[in-house]
Design a protein around this motif. Structure first.
Motif, short mmCIF file in Angstrom:
data_model
loop_
_atom_site.label_atom_id
_atom_site.label_comp_id
_atom_site.label_asym_id
_atom_site.label_seq_id
_atom_site.Cartn_x
_atom_site.Cartn_y
_atom_site.Cartn_z
N VAL A 1 0.92 -1.43 0.54
CA VAL A 1 -0.18 -0.58 -0.10
C VAL A 1 0.71 1.13 -0.07
O VAL A 1 2.03 1.42 1.17
CB VAL A 1 -0.71 0.13 0.54
CG1 VAL A 1 -1.22 1.26 1.68
CG2 VAL A 1 -1.97 -1.27 1.34
N GLU B 1 -0.30 4.41 -0.72
CA GLU B 1 -1.70 5.37 -0.19
C GLU B 1 -2.68 4.51 0.22
O GLU B 1 -2.83 3.98 -0.36
CB GLU B 1 -1.26 6.63 -1.02
CG GLU B 1 -2.63 7.86 -0.98
CD GLU B 1 -2.78 8.89 -2.08
OE1 GLU B 1 -3.67 9.09 -2.09
OE2 GLU B 1 -2.28 8.12 -3.25
N LYS B 2 -3.40 5.40 1.23
CA LYS B 2 -4.26 4.47 1.38
C LYS B 2 -5.46 5.82 2.25
O LYS B 2 -4.75 6.19 3.22
CB LYS B 2 -4.06 3.85 2.70
CG LYS B 2 -5.11 2.79 3.31
CD LYS B 2 -5.22 1.89 4.23
CE LYS B 2 -6.24 0.96 4.69
NZ LYS B 2 -6.34 -0.22 4.77
N CYS C 1 -7.63 2.95 -2.06
CA CYS C 1 -5.58 2.67 -1.73
C CYS C 1 -5.02 2.63 -2.81
O CYS C 1 -6.14 2.80 -4.48
CB CYS C 1 -5.63 1.91 -0.79
SG CYS C 1 -5.63 0.00 -0.89
#
Length: 178
Positions: A102, A104-105, A110
């Motif tokens: 991940v 970016e969440k 995400c």
């Protein structure tokens, strides 16, 4: 193609697709590749209908999502909910356990990068073809000319990648000894 069965299944567009006999596929000389793009993953709502199409608008798969399913979005028409070899859907809140990093969440989506390699039979599909029960009973994948067949390194699961999706999101690794 000798890997096809006598059986056909119609896709949602009414096209007869010959069923692929995945037991007859030979990945001995396959290329090794990895998805090289970032992918947006949405958190599904219960009952949400996911339709995957190729660039010609032909339907590859239809799935009705359950709450918290992970919807992978490569483009406006290339959306899907991945499943493991038992047909269980990937869950949004557990995305990292499936081999994704991940980057970016947010609350409802995400951005991920895959760390999963696969064996690839590039542009293997020459005519309308179906992987019967690709993601569980009654959940088929329909593939059309130019599609690539993919065998996941970890699970051994065989699915397909539409030609444009493959060209836009996959890379063949230079070093196949990794």
């Amino acid at each position: 193609m000798k890997k096809l069965k006598i059986e056909t299944i119609k896709n949602e567009n009414g096209i007869d697709c010959e069923v692929l006999d995945i037991d007859k596929l030979n990945f001995t000389n396959a290329k090794i590749g990895i998805k090289n793009s970032f992918t947006k993953v949405l958190k599904a709502s219960s009952g949400e209908k996911i339709i995957t199409k190729n660039k010609e608008g032909l339907i590859e798969a239809v799935y009705v999502a359950s709450e918290n399913d992970a919807i992978f979005v490569n483009s406006i028409i290339d959306k899907y909910v991945p499943r493991d070899d038992c047909g269980n859907t990937f869950k949004y809140d557990e995305i990292e356990k499936y081999g994704y990093e991940v980057v970016e969440k947010n609350k409802d989506f995400c951005i991920v990068k895959s760390n999963n390699k696969a064996l690839l039979l590039v542009e293997e599909i020459k005519k309308p073809t179906c992987i019967k029960n690709a993601w569980g009973e009654g959940s088929h994948q329909f593939l059309f000319e130019g599609a690539t067949l993919k065998k996941d390194f970890k699970t051994g699961k065989i699915t397909g990648i539409e030609k444009d999706a493959f060209l836009n999101t996959w890379v063949i690794l230079e070093d196949t000894n990794e």
